[in-house]
Design an enzyme around this catalytic site. Structure first.
Site, mmCIF file in Angstrom:
data_model
loop_
_atom_site.group_PDB
_atom_site.id
_atom_site.type_symbol
_atom_site.label_atom_id
_atom_site.label_comp_id
_atom_site.label_asym_id
_atom_site.label_seq_id
_atom_site.Cartn_x
_atom_site.Cartn_y
_atom_site.Cartn_z
ATOM 1 N N ASP A 12 0.865 -1.170 0.000
ATOM 2 C CA ASP A 12 0.000 0.000 0.000
ATOM 3 C C ASP A 12 0.907 1.227 0.000
ATOM 4 O O ASP A 12 2.083 1.142 0.363
ATOM 5 C CB ASP A 12 -0.897 -0.027 1.248
ATOM 6 C CG ASP A 12 -1.844 1.157 1.306
ATOM 7 O OD1 ASP A 12 -2.436 1.511 0.272
ATOM 8 O OD2 ASP A 12 -1.976 1.741 2.393
ATOM 9 N N ASP A 14 0.006 5.077 1.032
ATOM 10 C CA ASP A 14 -0.134 5.964 2.185
ATOM 11 C C ASP A 14 -0.253 5.137 3.459
ATOM 12 O O ASP A 14 -1.150 4.307 3.584
ATOM 13 C CB ASP A 14 -1.351 6.876 2.014
ATOM 14 C CG ASP A 14 -1.273 7.706 0.742
ATOM 15 O OD1 ASP A 14 -0.153 8.032 0.308
ATOM 16 O OD2 ASP A 14 -2.332 8.024 0.171
#
Length: 176
Positions: A12, A14
């Site tokens: 991922d 952020d």
């Protein structure tokens, strides 16, 4: 696919690669997670393909454009590459059912927790599912991993290199 299949690390963005300051669409807002370069280099050295999968509903909310996200990803790739860490590819979902931009206000298969981005990368690259995994900072990342038939690991902050080292110890090592 001509290349031999290899396992992949799906990360991922952020909250994993960079501090999650909410709706980051430009490089002036990026603050790298501690250990990010070392973590990605470790994945590269271990033979993993490295991909980034990220929901970017700021596009659907009219906060920035898809091109802004692409430009940011190009800059991130270049910055990390400059330090010897290589990301093979990025995927992002610009959609959100409650978005204010009509073209993006849809429920789609690419928005995590659905596995669309993972499946897209697995079909576009020579990915071997065995040994592949997802690292995310939210339960939806782990849910997307499970929906794609992959293990998911929840990163809660700190030094990403330490976390990746722990994950690599639990995974089967890639075979060349």
């Amino acid at each position: 696919m001509n290349a031999a299949a290899r396992p992949a690390a799906f990360l991922d963005r952020d909250g994993v690669l960079n501090i999650d300051d909410g709706y980051i669409g430009t490089r002036d807002r990026i603050r790298w997670m501690p250990g990010v370069v070392t973590a990605i280099r470790a994945l590269n050295d271990a033979g993993y393909l490295v991909f980034v999968i990220t929901n970017q509903s700021g596009v659907a909310r009219g906060m920035f454009s898809e091109q802004d996200v692409r430009d940011l990803h190009d800059w991130m790739r270049d910055e990390l590459q400059h330090d010897g860490a290589h990301i093979d590819d990025f995927r992002f979902c610009p959609h959100h059912a409650a978005g204010s931009v009509a073209d993006y206000a849809v429920d789609c298969e690419c928005r995590k927790p659905k596995p669309g981005m993972l499946r897209d990368l697995m079909s576009a690259w020579p990915v071997r599912a065995q040994g592949s995994f997802v690292i995310g900072d939210k339960p939806i990342d782990v849910e997307a991993a499970k929906a794609a038939g992959l293990p998911g690991f929840l990163f809660t902050g700190g030094d990403l290199a330490v976390f990746v080292d722990q994950v690599l110890r639990t995974m089967e090592r890639p075979r060349e």
